[in-house]
Design a protein around this motif. Sequence first.
Motif, PDB file in Angstrom:
ATOM      1  N   GLU A  32       0.962  -1.105   0.180  1.00 30.72           N
ATOM      2  CA  GLU A  32       0.106  -0.099   0.017  1.00 30.72           C
ATOM      3  C   GLU A  32       0.858   1.272  -0.031  1.00 30.72           C
ATOM      4  O   GLU A  32       1.846   1.230   0.221  1.00 30.72           O
ATOM      5  CB  GLU A  32      -1.035  -0.025   1.004  1.00 30.72           C
ATOM      6  CG  GLU A  32      -0.161  -0.005   2.463  1.00 30.72           C
ATOM      7  CD  GLU A  32      -1.039  -0.325   3.744  1.00 30.72           C
ATOM      8  OE1 GLU A  32      -2.274   0.183   3.523  1.00 30.72           O
ATOM      9  OE2 GLU A  32      -0.516  -0.670   4.679  1.00 30.72           O
ATOM     10  N   LEU A  33       0.431   2.461  -0.141  1.00 27.91           N
ATOM     11  CA  LEU A  33       0.705   3.748  -0.099  1.00 27.91           C
ATOM     12  C   LEU A  33       1.060   3.992   1.386  1.00 27.91           C
ATOM     13  O   LEU A  33       0.321   3.651   2.235  1.00 27.91           O
ATOM     14  CB  LEU A  33      -0.026   4.745  -0.656  1.00 27.91           C
ATOM     15  CG  LEU A  33      -0.111   4.746  -2.064  1.00 27.91           C
ATOM     16  CD1 LEU A  33      -1.243   5.759  -2.403  1.00 27.91           C
ATOM     17  CD2 LEU A  33       0.926   4.982  -2.930  1.00 27.91           C
ATOM     18  N   GLY A  34       2.119   4.689   1.736  1.00 29.44           N
ATOM     19  CA  GLY A  34       2.543   5.178   3.109  1.00 29.44           C
ATOM     20  C   GLY A  34       3.190   6.744   2.817  1.00 29.44           C
ATOM     21  O   GLY A  34       3.390   7.001   1.717  1.00 29.44           O
ATOM     22  N   GLN A  35       3.211   7.243   3.923  1.00 26.32           N
ATOM     23  CA  GLN A  35       3.615   8.502   4.063  1.00 26.32           C
ATOM     24  C   GLN A  35       5.052   8.584   4.548  1.00 26.32           C
ATOM     25  O   GLN A  35       5.746   8.030   5.387  1.00 26.32           O
ATOM     26  CB  GLN A  35       2.915   9.540   5.465  1.00 26.32           C
ATOM     27  CG  GLN A  35       1.489   9.748   5.004  1.00 26.32           C
ATOM     28  CD  GLN A  35       1.026  10.294   3.615  1.00 26.32           C
ATOM     29  OE1 GLN A  35       1.802  11.476   3.571  1.00 26.32           O
ATOM     30  NE2 GLN A  35       0.534  10.062   2.818  1.00 26.32           N
ATOM     31  N   LEU A  36       6.110   9.321   3.800  1.00 21.18           N
ATOM     32  CA  LEU A  36       7.446   9.515   3.999  1.00 21.18           C
ATOM     33  C   LEU A  36       7.745  10.829   4.512  1.00 21.18           C
ATOM     34  O   LEU A  36       7.179  11.872   3.954  1.00 21.18           O
ATOM     35  CB  LEU A  36       8.159   9.123   2.751  1.00 21.18           C
ATOM     36  CG  LEU A  36       9.609   9.481   2.897  1.00 21.18           C
ATOM     37  CD1 LEU A  36      10.333   8.398   3.670  1.00 21.18           C
ATOM     38  CD2 LEU A  36      10.497   9.234   1.502  1.00 21.18           C
ATOM     39  N   PHE A  37       8.235  10.968   5.676  1.00 15.30           N
ATOM     40  CA  PHE A  37       8.555  12.450   6.546  1.00 15.30           C
ATOM     41  C   PHE A  37      10.106  12.372   6.506  1.00 15.30           C
ATOM     42  O   PHE A  37      10.859  11.566   6.720  1.00 15.30           O
ATOM     43  CB  PHE A  37       8.132  12.226   7.723  1.00 15.30           C
ATOM     44  CG  PHE A  37       6.517  12.010   7.757  1.00 15.30           C
ATOM     45  CD1 PHE A  37       5.460  13.108   7.831  1.00 15.30           C
ATOM     46  CD2 PHE A  37       6.011  10.794   8.268  1.00 15.30           C
ATOM     47  CE1 PHE A  37       4.154  12.845   7.825  1.00 15.30           C
ATOM     48  CE2 PHE A  37       4.637  10.571   8.111  1.00 15.30           C
ATOM     49  CZ  PHE A  37       3.889  11.557   7.758  1.00 15.30           C
ATOM     50  N   ILE A  70       5.496   5.344   7.374  1.00 14.55           N
ATOM     51  CA  ILE A  70       4.384   4.817   8.014  1.00 14.55           C
ATOM     52  C   ILE A  70       3.355   4.508   7.050  1.00 14.55           C
ATOM     53  O   ILE A  70       2.928   5.216   6.007  1.00 14.55           O
ATOM     54  CB  ILE A  70       3.842   5.619   9.190  1.00 14.55           C
ATOM     55  CG1 ILE A  70       3.097   4.550  10.206  1.00 14.55           C
ATOM     56  CG2 ILE A  70       3.125   6.824   8.854  1.00 14.55           C
ATOM     57  CD1 ILE A  70       2.580   4.893  11.586  1.00 14.55           C
ATOM     58  N   THR A  71       2.663   3.305   7.286  1.00 19.31           N
ATOM     59  CA  THR A  71       1.349   2.915   6.429  1.00 19.31           C
ATOM     60  C   THR A  71       0.035   2.852   7.354  1.00 19.31           C
ATOM     61  O   THR A  71       0.246   2.950   8.438  1.00 19.31           O
ATOM     62  CB  THR A  71       1.679   1.533   5.529  1.00 19.31           C
ATOM     63  OG1 THR A  71       1.603   0.857   6.518  1.00 19.31           O
ATOM     64  CG2 THR A  71       2.792   1.511   4.708  1.00 19.31           C
ATOM     65  N   LYS A  72      -1.010   2.800   6.706  1.00 23.07           N
ATOM     66  CA  LYS A  72      -2.409   2.889   7.479  1.00 23.07           C
ATOM     67  C   LYS A  72      -2.359   1.528   8.286  1.00 23.07           C
ATOM     68  O   LYS A  72      -2.815   1.341   9.386  1.00 23.07           O
ATOM     69  CB  LYS A  72      -3.446   2.695   6.461  1.00 23.07           C
ATOM     70  CG  LYS A  72      -3.780   4.074   5.984  1.00 23.07           C
ATOM     71  CD  LYS A  72      -5.223   4.064   5.204  1.00 23.07           C
ATOM     72  CE  LYS A  72      -5.758   5.397   5.125  1.00 23.07           C
ATOM     73  NZ  LYS A  72      -7.040   5.229   4.091  1.00 23.07           N
TER      74      LYS A  72
END
Length: 97
Positions: A32-37, A70-72
């Motif tokens: 899945e998609l995740g957020q990269l910070f 992080i992913t959902k």
Amino acid sequence: MKAIILFITPFFLCSASTLRIKAKNFDCKTNELGQLFVSENKKLVYQLEVPLDGSAAFNLPKGQYDISYITKSGCSATLNHTHQANKDSDITIEVKQ
């Protein structure tokens, strides 16, 4: 005007280099998609949506950066990276459940 542009351009090119980050799926059960910070001194510099096994590239000045993903479904990874001026970097973060 030309002298100012020629003076500023080399400074900008010398003060930042590229950081390429790959989010490698280590043991997550979903793709899945995740957020990269990307943050420096606890201040967010970049936030981008990146798929697992995907990558992103950022132009950053020299510094100490915290990289988080992080992913959902709760898969995540964190890494601290020292980025050098005038030196492109490639790093891989292993995203785990």
